[in-house]
Design an enzyme around this catalytic site. Structure first.
Site, PDB file in Angstrom:
ATOM      1  N   GLY A  39     -15.534 -38.750  30.469  1.00 19.33           N
ATOM      2  CA  GLY A  39     -14.709 -39.900  30.052  1.00 19.33           C
ATOM      3  C   GLY A  39     -14.894 -41.080  30.991  1.00 19.33           C
ATOM      4  O   GLY A  39     -13.935 -41.781  31.324  1.00 19.33           O
ATOM      5  N   ALA A  40     -16.152 -41.321  31.382  1.00 17.51           N
ATOM      6  CA  ALA A  40     -16.417 -42.358  32.393  1.00 17.51           C
ATOM      7  C   ALA A  40     -16.666 -43.731  31.780  1.00 17.51           C
ATOM      8  O   ALA A  40     -17.078 -44.650  32.486  1.00 17.51           O
ATOM      9  CB  ALA A  40     -17.622 -41.941  33.236  1.00 17.51           C
ATOM     10  N   ASN A  41     -16.421 -43.862  30.474  1.00 22.22           N
ATOM     11  CA  ASN A  41     -16.674 -45.165  29.858  1.00 22.22           C
ATOM     12  C   ASN A  41     -15.441 -46.056  29.815  1.00 22.22           C
ATOM     13  O   ASN A  41     -15.516 -47.196  29.368  1.00 22.22           O
ATOM     14  CB  ASN A  41     -17.237 -44.988  28.433  1.00 22.22           C
ATOM     15  CG  ASN A  41     -16.287 -44.235  27.540  1.00 22.22           C
ATOM     16  OD1 ASN A  41     -16.137 -43.036  27.674  1.00 22.22           O
ATOM     17  ND2 ASN A  41     -15.620 -44.933  26.638  1.00 22.22           N
ATOM     18  N   GLY A  79     -11.086 -46.781  31.472  1.00 23.52           N
ATOM     19  CA  GLY A  79      -9.948 -46.442  32.314  1.00 23.52           C
ATOM     20  C   GLY A  79     -10.316 -45.926  33.700  1.00 23.52           C
ATOM     21  O   GLY A  79     -11.191 -46.455  34.381  1.00 23.52           O
ATOM     22  N   ILE A  80      -9.638 -44.865  34.092  1.00 22.20           N
ATOM     23  CA  ILE A  80      -9.777 -44.345  35.459  1.00 22.20           C
ATOM     24  C   ILE A  80     -11.183 -43.773  35.675  1.00 22.20           C
ATOM     25  O   ILE A  80     -11.768 -43.931  36.753  1.00 22.20           O
ATOM     26  CB  ILE A  80      -8.730 -43.234  35.738  1.00 22.20           C
ATOM     27  CG1 ILE A  80      -7.321 -43.719  35.396  1.00 22.20           C
ATOM     28  CG2 ILE A  80      -8.783 -42.792  37.192  1.00 22.20           C
ATOM     29  CD1 ILE A  80      -6.304 -42.602  35.222  1.00 22.20           C
ATOM     30  N   GLY A  81     -11.711 -43.100  34.641  1.00 17.68           N
ATOM     31  CA  GLY A  81     -13.047 -42.508  34.770  1.00 17.68           C
ATOM     32  C   GLY A  81     -14.089 -43.571  35.081  1.00 17.68           C
ATOM     33  O   GLY A  81     -14.945 -43.398  35.960  1.00 17.68           O
ATOM     34  N   SER A 136      -0.939 -34.657  35.022  1.00 16.64           N
ATOM     35  CA  SER A 136      -0.213 -35.896  34.780  1.00 16.64           C
ATOM     36  C   SER A 136       1.132 -35.885  35.487  1.00 16.64           C
ATOM     37  O   SER A 136       1.825 -34.868  35.506  1.00 16.64           O
ATOM     38  CB  SER A 136       0.019 -36.045  33.273  1.00 16.64           C
ATOM     39  OG  SER A 136       0.959 -37.063  33.037  1.00 16.64           O
ATOM     40  N   TYR A 188      -0.106 -32.295  24.575  1.00 21.89           N
ATOM     41  CA  TYR A 188      -0.767 -32.948  25.712  1.00 21.89           C
ATOM     42  C   TYR A 188      -0.284 -32.348  27.037  1.00 21.89           C
ATOM     43  O   TYR A 188      -1.092 -31.959  27.889  1.00 21.89           O
ATOM     44  CB  TYR A 188      -0.496 -34.457  25.652  1.00 21.89           C
ATOM     45  CG  TYR A 188      -0.995 -35.215  26.850  1.00 21.89           C
ATOM     46  CD1 TYR A 188      -2.356 -35.486  27.011  1.00 21.89           C
ATOM     47  CD2 TYR A 188      -0.118 -35.663  27.833  1.00 21.89           C
ATOM     48  CE1 TYR A 188      -2.822 -36.187  28.116  1.00 21.89           C
ATOM     49  CE2 TYR A 188      -0.576 -36.363  28.937  1.00 21.89           C
ATOM     50  CZ  TYR A 188      -1.928 -36.625  29.079  1.00 21.89           C
ATOM     51  OH  TYR A 188      -2.380 -37.308  30.180  1.00 21.89           O
TER      52      TYR A 188
HETATM   53  N1  NAP Z   1      -3.185 -43.618  32.045  1.00 23.05           N
HETATM   54  C1  NAP Z   1      -2.178 -42.898  32.458  1.00 23.05           C
HETATM   55  O1  NAP Z   1      -1.056 -43.400  32.703  1.00 23.05           O
HETATM   56  C2  NAP Z   1      -2.348 -41.421  32.682  1.00 23.05           C
HETATM   57  C3  NAP Z   1      -1.210 -40.684  33.087  1.00 23.05           C
HETATM   58  C4  NAP Z   1      -1.357 -39.335  33.326  1.00 23.05           C
HETATM   59  C5  NAP Z   1      -2.586 -38.723  33.194  1.00 23.05           C
HETATM   60  N2  NAP Z   1      -3.657 -39.459  32.775  1.00 23.05           N
HETATM   61  C6  NAP Z   1      -4.956 -38.754  32.680  1.00 23.05           C
HETATM   62  O2  NAP Z   1      -5.961 -39.503  33.333  1.00 23.05           O
HETATM   63  C7  NAP Z   1      -7.225 -39.264  32.712  1.00 23.05           C
HETATM   64  C8  NAP Z   1      -7.910 -40.570  32.373  1.00 23.05           C
HETATM   65  O3  NAP Z   1      -7.061 -41.325  31.520  1.00 23.05           O
HETATM   66  P1  NAP Z   1      -7.224 -42.894  31.284  1.00 23.05           P
HETATM   67  O4  NAP Z   1      -5.896 -43.504  31.496  1.00 23.05           O
HETATM   68  O5  NAP Z   1      -8.379 -43.411  32.040  1.00 23.05           O
HETATM   69  O6  NAP Z   1      -7.492 -42.888  29.707  1.00 23.05           O
HETATM   70  P2  NAP Z   1      -8.639 -43.526  28.776  1.00 23.05           P
HETATM   71  O7  NAP Z   1      -9.024 -44.878  29.254  1.00 23.05           O
HETATM   72  O8  NAP Z   1      -8.097 -43.392  27.396  1.00 23.05           O
HETATM   73  O9  NAP Z   1      -9.885 -42.555  28.992  1.00 23.05           O
HETATM   74  C9  NAP Z   1      -9.999 -41.326  28.357  1.00 23.05           C
HETATM   75  C10 NAP Z   1     -11.476 -40.984  28.292  1.00 23.05           C
HETATM   76  O10 NAP Z   1     -11.599 -39.669  27.714  1.00 23.05           O
HETATM   77  C11 NAP Z   1     -12.635 -39.741  26.755  1.00 23.05           C
HETATM   78  N3  NAP Z   1     -12.515 -38.713  25.724  1.00 23.05           N
HETATM   79  C12 NAP Z   1     -11.482 -38.480  24.886  1.00 23.05           C
HETATM   80  N4  NAP Z   1     -11.801 -37.480  24.048  1.00 23.05           N
HETATM   81  C13 NAP Z   1     -13.071 -37.087  24.365  1.00 23.05           C
HETATM   82  C14 NAP Z   1     -13.962 -36.113  23.851  1.00 23.05           C
HETATM   83  N5  NAP Z   1     -13.644 -35.349  22.798  1.00 23.05           N
HETATM   84  N6  NAP Z   1     -15.180 -35.987  24.409  1.00 23.05           N
HETATM   85  C15 NAP Z   1     -15.544 -36.765  25.467  1.00 23.05           C
HETATM   86  N7  NAP Z   1     -14.753 -37.707  25.983  1.00 23.05           N
HETATM   87  C16 NAP Z   1     -13.523 -37.869  25.436  1.00 23.05           C
HETATM   88  C17 NAP Z   1     -12.506 -41.137  26.144  1.00 23.05           C
HETATM   89  O11 NAP Z   1     -13.700 -41.457  25.462  1.00 23.05           O
HETATM   90  P3  NAP Z   1     -13.731 -42.540  24.237  1.00 23.05           P
HETATM   91  O12 NAP Z   1     -13.810 -43.900  24.869  1.00 23.05           O
HETATM   92  O13 NAP Z   1     -14.954 -42.162  23.499  1.00 23.05           O
HETATM   93  O14 NAP Z   1     -12.457 -42.359  23.463  1.00 23.05           O
HETATM   94  C18 NAP Z   1     -12.277 -41.947  27.411  1.00 23.05           C
HETATM   95  O15 NAP Z   1     -13.502 -42.228  28.024  1.00 23.05           O
HETATM   96  C19 NAP Z   1      -6.918 -38.386  31.489  1.00 23.05           C
HETATM   97  O16 NAP Z   1      -7.129 -37.029  31.823  1.00 23.05           O
HETATM   98  C20 NAP Z   1      -5.434 -38.619  31.242  1.00 23.05           C
HETATM   99  O17 NAP Z   1      -4.831 -37.525  30.593  1.00 23.05           O
HETATM  100  C21 NAP Z   1      -3.567 -40.792  32.521  1.00 23.05           C
END
Ligand code: NAP
Length: 295
Positions: free
Chosen positions: A10-12, A14-16, A137, A166
């Site tokens: 998921g490096a494309n 947000g945090i990744g 989380s 989730y």
């Molecule tokens: N943001 C928050 O407040 C928060 C809070 C608690 C925990 N987290 C955790 O932090 C991590 C990163 O979250 P983020 O906030 O950076 O969210 P994000 O920007 O939505 O990033 C999620 C990433 O996961 C990828 N993904 C989803 N389904 C996938 C699949 N089937 N195969 C491969 N890649 C997939 C998405 O790809 P696409 O672009 O293709 O959809 C995207 O690159 C996650 O584990 C999330 O649960 C976040």
């Protein structure tokens, strides 16, 4: 500098993406493990052409197999795996099944990271500082009595709720981390779980979110940290020399060991969750801790 090979799912976005950017800037070899080629290449252009794109859809077992086969063939050493990607769309109302017949959130957020790590384990334990980093989380704090439903993790009988699905998957990832750190005893590799705080989300990624939820997120965003701030903790867990001695920890932001719910650290509950996990995956763990013989 000791150049590491780091796979981030998921490096494309947000945090990744922020973590990939942060670690690539230090000169490490970063593998952007993403499902969508256009989004992956856009991230690669932004982060740097010396990153590597590896395509993987974590909701499909065959795609995970293809990715890990590719990684074995093309990457050589693998030092760090960050299981960052997650299925996290709160507008998602109905239970959805994957092509392989699993509830999508359970598979993508829990079974897939276990399968991915399992299939890369030979390389991770061969590294002088192999690290597996899973992601939970901060929201788990609001679900202190949550457990993994061993009888119905995929909502076959109970009413589906995206939040329940989730958080159940994130709890299972934390328990998996504790289990894995024990299996890794006697190797140089470690397993830790980062507890992600409230991090600003790019709402354009969720076009179907109802307006009231967008408004709620806009308020929440005022109290959120940026993906770049959270990425600092990822980078420390992945690369920091001192973190190499830490294993089986739940790491909060800023980088600091944080608490684990009583249920999640109960050895029997961990064993039950991991037995279920490997049973559902239909494989045996590639690594298992053998108690040293005494006497
Ligand atoms: N943001 C928050 O407040 C928060 C809070 C608690 C925990 N987290 C955790 O932090 C991590 C990163 O979250 P983020 O906030 O950076 O969210 P994000 O920007 O939505 O990033 C999620 C990433 O996961 C990828 N993904 C989803 N389904 C996938 C699949 N089937 N195969 C491969 N890649 C997939 C998405 O790809 P696409 O672009 O293709 O959809 C995207 O690159 C996650 O584990 C999330 O649960 C976040």
């Amino acid at each position: 500098m000791n150049r590491k090979t780091v796979i981030i799912t998921g490096a494309n976005s947000g945090i990744g993406k922020a973590a990939a950017q942060r670690m690539a800037a230090e000169g490490h070899r970063i593998v952007l493990a993403c499902r969508n080629p256009d989004r992956a290449e856009a991230a690669q252009r932004e982060i740097g052409e010396d990153t590597i794109v590896g395509l993987v859809d974590l909701s499909r077992r065959a795609s995970i197999h293809a990715f890990t086969d590719w990684a074995h063939r093309e990457l050589g050493e693998i030092d760090v795996l960050i299981n960052n990607a997650a299925d996290f769309d709160l507008a998602h109302k109905e239970r959805e099944m994957t092509a392989d017949g699993f509830e999508r959130i359970w598979f993508t957020n829990h079974l897939a990271p276990v399968l991915l790590a399992d299939r890369l384990m030979d390389r991770l334990v061969a590294s002088p500082q192999g690290r597996i980093i899973n992601v939970s989380s901060m929201g788990l704090l609001f679900h202190p009595f949550l457990t993994v439903d061993l009888k119905d993790p995929m909502f076959n009988q109970r009413t589906f709720s995206v939040a329940k699905a989730y958080y159940q998957s994130k709890l299972a990832q934390l328990m998996y981390t504790l289990w894995l750190s024990r299996q890794l005893s006697g190797t140089m590799a470690t397993a830790n779980c980062i507890r992600v705080s409230n991090v600003r989300l790019d709402l354009d990624r969720f076009p179907d979110l109802p307006q009231w939820m967008k408004n709620l997120y806009a308020i929440k965003a005022r109290f959120s940290i940026t993906p770049e701030q959270m990425a600092e903790t990822y980078a420390q867990a992945a690369l920091n020399g001192d973190a190499g001695n830490q294993t089986g920890q739940h790491i909060g932001h800023p980088f600091k060991e944080t608490g684990i719910p009583v249920y999640a650290k109960d050895p029997l509950c961990i064993e039950q969750v991991m037995q279920l996990t490997y049973k559902q995956l239909g494989i045996r763990p590639s690594i298992s801790y053998e108690q040293p013989e005494t006497g």
